[in-house]
Write a protein that holds these residues in place. Structure first.
Motif, PDB file in Angstrom:
ATOM      1  N   VAL A  24      14.042  -3.620 -12.209  1.00  0.00           N
ATOM      2  CA  VAL A  24      13.454  -4.942 -11.996  1.00  0.00           C
ATOM      3  C   VAL A  24      12.173  -4.852 -11.179  1.00  0.00           C
ATOM      4  O   VAL A  24      11.208  -5.568 -11.440  1.00  0.00           O
ATOM      5  N   ASN A  25      12.127  -3.964 -10.188  1.00  0.00           N
ATOM      6  CA  ASN A  25      10.903  -3.813  -9.410  1.00  0.00           C
ATOM      7  C   ASN A  25       9.761  -3.279 -10.266  1.00  0.00           C
ATOM      8  O   ASN A  25       8.618  -3.741 -10.161  1.00  0.00           O
ATOM      9  N   SER A  26      10.065  -2.312 -11.114  1.00  0.00           N
ATOM     10  CA  SER A  26       9.036  -1.745 -11.988  1.00  0.00           C
ATOM     11  C   SER A  26       8.522  -2.792 -12.967  1.00  0.00           C
ATOM     12  O   SER A  26       7.307  -2.932 -13.174  1.00  0.00           O
ATOM     13  N   ALA A  27       9.451  -3.537 -13.570  1.00  0.00           N
ATOM     14  CA  ALA A  27       9.045  -4.592 -14.497  1.00  0.00           C
ATOM     15  C   ALA A  27       8.246  -5.676 -13.769  1.00  0.00           C
ATOM     16  O   ALA A  27       7.268  -6.217 -14.308  1.00  0.00           O
ATOM     17  N   GLY A  28       8.650  -5.986 -12.541  1.00  0.00           N
ATOM     18  CA  GLY A  28       7.956  -7.014 -11.775  1.00  0.00           C
ATOM     19  C   GLY A  28       6.518  -6.651 -11.483  1.00  0.00           C
ATOM     20  O   GLY A  28       5.623  -7.508 -11.527  1.00  0.00           O
ATOM     21  N   ILE A  29       6.257  -5.401 -11.180  1.00  0.00           N
ATOM     22  CA  ILE A  29       4.886  -4.960 -10.916  1.00  0.00           C
ATOM     23  C   ILE A  29       4.078  -4.984 -12.206  1.00  0.00           C
ATOM     24  O   ILE A  29       2.938  -5.468 -12.242  1.00  0.00           O
ATOM     25  N   LEU A  30       4.648  -4.469 -13.297  1.00  0.00           N
ATOM     26  CA  LEU A  30       3.954  -4.505 -14.583  1.00  0.00           C
ATOM     27  C   LEU A  30       3.590  -5.936 -14.977  1.00  0.00           C
ATOM     28  O   LEU A  30       2.498  -6.192 -15.485  1.00  0.00           O
ATOM     29  N   ALA A  31       4.516  -6.857 -14.725  1.00  0.00           N
ATOM     30  CA  ALA A  31       4.305  -8.251 -15.118  1.00  0.00           C
ATOM     31  C   ALA A  31       3.162  -8.904 -14.366  1.00  0.00           C
ATOM     32  O   ALA A  31       2.621  -9.924 -14.814  1.00  0.00           O
ATOM     33  N   LYS A  32       2.775  -8.326 -13.229  1.00  0.00           N
ATOM     34  CA  LYS A  32       1.748  -8.943 -12.389  1.00  0.00           C
ATOM     35  C   LYS A  32       0.403  -8.216 -12.440  1.00  0.00           C
ATOM     36  O   LYS A  32      -0.479  -8.492 -11.629  1.00  0.00           O
ATOM     37  N   ALA A  75      -1.665   6.397 -15.355  1.00  0.00           N
ATOM     38  CA  ALA A  75      -0.467   7.187 -15.040  1.00  0.00           C
ATOM     39  C   ALA A  75       0.565   6.343 -14.296  1.00  0.00           C
ATOM     40  O   ALA A  75       1.767   6.445 -14.549  1.00  0.00           O
ATOM     41  N   SER A  76       0.101   5.505 -13.377  1.00  0.00           N
ATOM     42  CA  SER A  76       1.018   4.636 -12.632  1.00  0.00           C
ATOM     43  C   SER A  76       1.689   3.638 -13.560  1.00  0.00           C
ATOM     44  O   SER A  76       2.897   3.389 -13.466  1.00  0.00           O
ATOM     45  N   LEU A  77       0.914   3.056 -14.456  1.00  0.00           N
ATOM     46  CA  LEU A  77       1.476   2.082 -15.393  1.00  0.00           C
ATOM     47  C   LEU A  77       2.487   2.747 -16.316  1.00  0.00           C
ATOM     48  O   LEU A  77       3.534   2.158 -16.623  1.00  0.00           O
ATOM     49  N   ALA A  78       2.203   3.963 -16.738  1.00  0.00           N
ATOM     50  CA  ALA A  78       3.150   4.689 -17.589  1.00  0.00           C
ATOM     51  C   ALA A  78       4.441   4.987 -16.831  1.00  0.00           C
ATOM     52  O   ALA A  78       5.543   4.872 -17.390  1.00  0.00           O
ATOM     53  N   ALA A  79       4.299   5.366 -15.554  1.00  0.00           N
ATOM     54  CA  ALA A  79       5.488   5.641 -14.740  1.00  0.00           C
ATOM     55  C   ALA A  79       6.326   4.379 -14.571  1.00  0.00           C
ATOM     56  O   ALA A  79       7.552   4.408 -14.725  1.00  0.00           O
ATOM     57  N   LEU A  80       5.683   3.267 -14.264  1.00  0.00           N
ATOM     58  CA  LEU A  80       6.401   2.004 -14.091  1.00  0.00           C
ATOM     59  C   LEU A  80       7.096   1.587 -15.378  1.00  0.00           C
ATOM     60  O   LEU A  80       8.235   1.101 -15.352  1.00  0.00           O
ATOM     61  N   ASN A  81       6.437   1.781 -16.491  1.00  0.00           N
ATOM     62  CA  ASN A  81       7.047   1.443 -17.771  1.00  0.00           C
ATOM     63  C   ASN A  81       8.296   2.280 -18.002  1.00  0.00           C
ATOM     64  O   ASN A  81       9.337   1.776 -18.443  1.00  0.00           O
ATOM     65  N   GLY A  82       8.222   3.571 -17.685  1.00  0.00           N
ATOM     66  CA  GLY A  82       9.395   4.423 -17.836  1.00  0.00           C
ATOM     67  C   GLY A  82      10.522   4.017 -16.912  1.00  0.00           C
ATOM     68  O   GLY A  82      11.684   3.940 -17.332  1.00  0.00           O
ATOM     69  N   TRP A  83      10.200   3.748 -15.656  1.00  0.00           N
ATOM     70  CA  TRP A  83      11.225   3.363 -14.682  1.00  0.00           C
ATOM     71  C   TRP A  83      11.857   2.022 -15.032  1.00  0.00           C
ATOM     72  O   TRP A  83      13.012   1.768 -14.673  1.00  0.00           O
ATOM     73  N   THR A 132       0.828  -1.206   0.000  1.00  0.00           N
ATOM     74  CA  THR A 132       0.000   0.000   0.000  1.00  0.00           C
ATOM     75  C   THR A 132       0.860   1.252   0.000  1.00  0.00           C
ATOM     76  O   THR A 132       0.584   2.219  -0.724  1.00  0.00           O
ATOM     77  N   ALA A 133       1.917   1.248   0.807  1.00  0.00           N
ATOM     78  CA  ALA A 133       2.804   2.407   0.880  1.00  0.00           C
ATOM     79  C   ALA A 133       3.507   2.640  -0.455  1.00  0.00           C
ATOM     80  O   ALA A 133       3.600   3.774  -0.932  1.00  0.00           O
ATOM     81  N   ILE A 134       4.004   1.575  -1.059  1.00  0.00           N
ATOM     82  CA  ILE A 134       4.702   1.721  -2.338  1.00  0.00           C
ATOM     83  C   ILE A 134       3.728   2.150  -3.431  1.00  0.00           C
ATOM     84  O   ILE A 134       4.041   3.022  -4.254  1.00  0.00           O
ATOM     85  N   ALA A 135       2.536   1.556  -3.450  1.00  0.00           N
ATOM     86  CA  ALA A 135       1.539   1.930  -4.454  1.00  0.00           C
ATOM     87  C   ALA A 135       1.172   3.403  -4.334  1.00  0.00           C
ATOM     88  O   ALA A 135       0.999   4.101  -5.347  1.00  0.00           O
ATOM     89  N   HIS A 136       1.064   3.894  -3.108  1.00  0.00           N
ATOM     90  CA  HIS A 136       0.752   5.307  -2.894  1.00  0.00           C
ATOM     91  C   HIS A 136       1.841   6.185  -3.498  1.00  0.00           C
ATOM     92  O   HIS A 136       1.544   7.213  -4.145  1.00  0.00           O
ATOM     93  N   GLU A 137       3.102   5.803  -3.303  1.00  0.00           N
ATOM     94  CA  GLU A 137       4.201   6.571  -3.869  1.00  0.00           C
ATOM     95  C   GLU A 137       4.172   6.534  -5.393  1.00  0.00           C
ATOM     96  O   GLU A 137       4.404   7.545  -6.059  1.00  0.00           O
ATOM     97  N   ILE A 138       3.884   5.365  -5.958  1.00  0.00           N
ATOM     98  CA  ILE A 138       3.839   5.230  -7.415  1.00  0.00           C
ATOM     99  C   ILE A 138       2.751   6.125  -8.007  1.00  0.00           C
ATOM    100  O   ILE A 138       2.968   6.822  -9.001  1.00  0.00           O
ATOM    101  N   THR A 139       1.570   6.119  -7.383  1.00  0.00           N
ATOM    102  CA  THR A 139       0.472   6.934  -7.910  1.00  0.00           C
ATOM    103  C   THR A 139       0.771   8.426  -7.809  1.00  0.00           C
ATOM    104  O   THR A 139       0.152   9.231  -8.506  1.00  0.00           O
TER     105      THR A 139
END
Length: 264
Positions: A136-144, A118-126, A82-89
């Motif tokens: 790897v963390n960004s790709a791991g979240i996108l993959a799931k 917006a979060s998915l776009a940020a993760l894709n960029g990171w 939850t904390a990490i997702a909040h930061e990503i958003t």
């Protein structure tokens, strides 16, 4: 020195504790702790928790428990996610830059951000820039996220980024085959699977929650095709019928044709 190691060292020295004293309180060796503080080794969540326990109120007065490390060190997987997702958003990647997140944490984060463009776009960029742990963390979240498009984007990173591939595949092999991290890391570049391990990787090909793990399983099975050709081919054919991510379809088809998925 990494930011994480520097913060841990500052917390220890501010509490007036030597490396030897910290080693005694945490159960880790003096050299292990020194290497973490100097950035030679990566700190695990358990190390951070041991620092918290050893330093108590002295640590709580510092930024460790007020910022990203405190979030990672304390609380449950759900709290961390939850904390990490909040930061990503909010467009911030700090919590993804120091520690490789777990499979369970990535799944929980993905469930929260999967509908936020917006979060998915940020993760894709990171996933394409910055430190390897961030990628790897960004790709791991996108993959799931269970999105075919996001899964394809994540797998594309695994295929083209050797550092991310090594970290991701190590995590998958360690989790699925129940291997120590060091042993799993060696298997990312060499080694073939036993019959039992082939069966476990075949099951991972059907994991609906992780497109990246399915790609890693495809690669591991391809490398072990001579050990049990029938089992490997059967598993890949079954996966081909249900796979949704384009990059995984390419990898499975390549493996069935006897072509290294890294070569396509």
């Amino acid at each position: 020195m990494s930011q994480l190691g520097a913060i841990l060292k500052e917390a220890r020295t501010s509490a007036g504790l030597s490396l030897a004293g910290m080693a005694k309180r945490t159960g880790y060796s003096r050299s292990h702790i020194g290497n973490i503080e100097n950035g030679v080794r990566q700190a695990t969540p358990d190390v951070i928790r041991k620092y918290e326990e050893a330093l108590g109120d002295s640590l709580k007065r510092r930024s460790l428990l007020l910022g990203s490390l405190g979030i990672l060190a304390a609380g449950s997987e759900d709290d961390t996610a939850t904390a990490i997702a909040h930061e990503i958003t909010n467009g911030r990647s700090g919590l993804l830059t120091e520690l490789q997140t777990s499979h369970a944490t990535d799944k929980a984060i993905a469930a929260i951000v999967s509908q936020d463009a917006a979060s998915l776009a940020a993760l894709n960029g990171w996933s394409h820039r910055g430190k390897a742990v961030l990628r790897v963390n960004s790709a791991g979240i996108l993959a799931k996220t269970r999105s075919a498009l996001a899964g394809t984007e994540a797998v594309s990173v695994l295929r083209t980024d050797g550092d991310v591939r090594e970290l991701y595949a190590t995590a998958v092999l360690s989790r699925v085959l129940v291997l120590p991290w060091e042993d799993a890391a060696r298997w990312t570049t060499s080694g073939t699977l036993s019959d039992v391990q082939i069966a476990r990787m075949a099951e991972e090909l059907a994991n609906p929650y992780d497109a990246g793990a399915r790609w890693c399983a495809t690669l591991a099975l391809y490398r072990s095709r001579d050990s049990d050709p029938e089992a490997v081919s059967g598993a890949l054919l079954s996966a081909l019928r249900v796979e949704t991510a384009a990059e995984n379809l390419r990898a499975i088809g390549s493996a069935l044709a006897g072509i290294d998925p890294l070569k396509i």
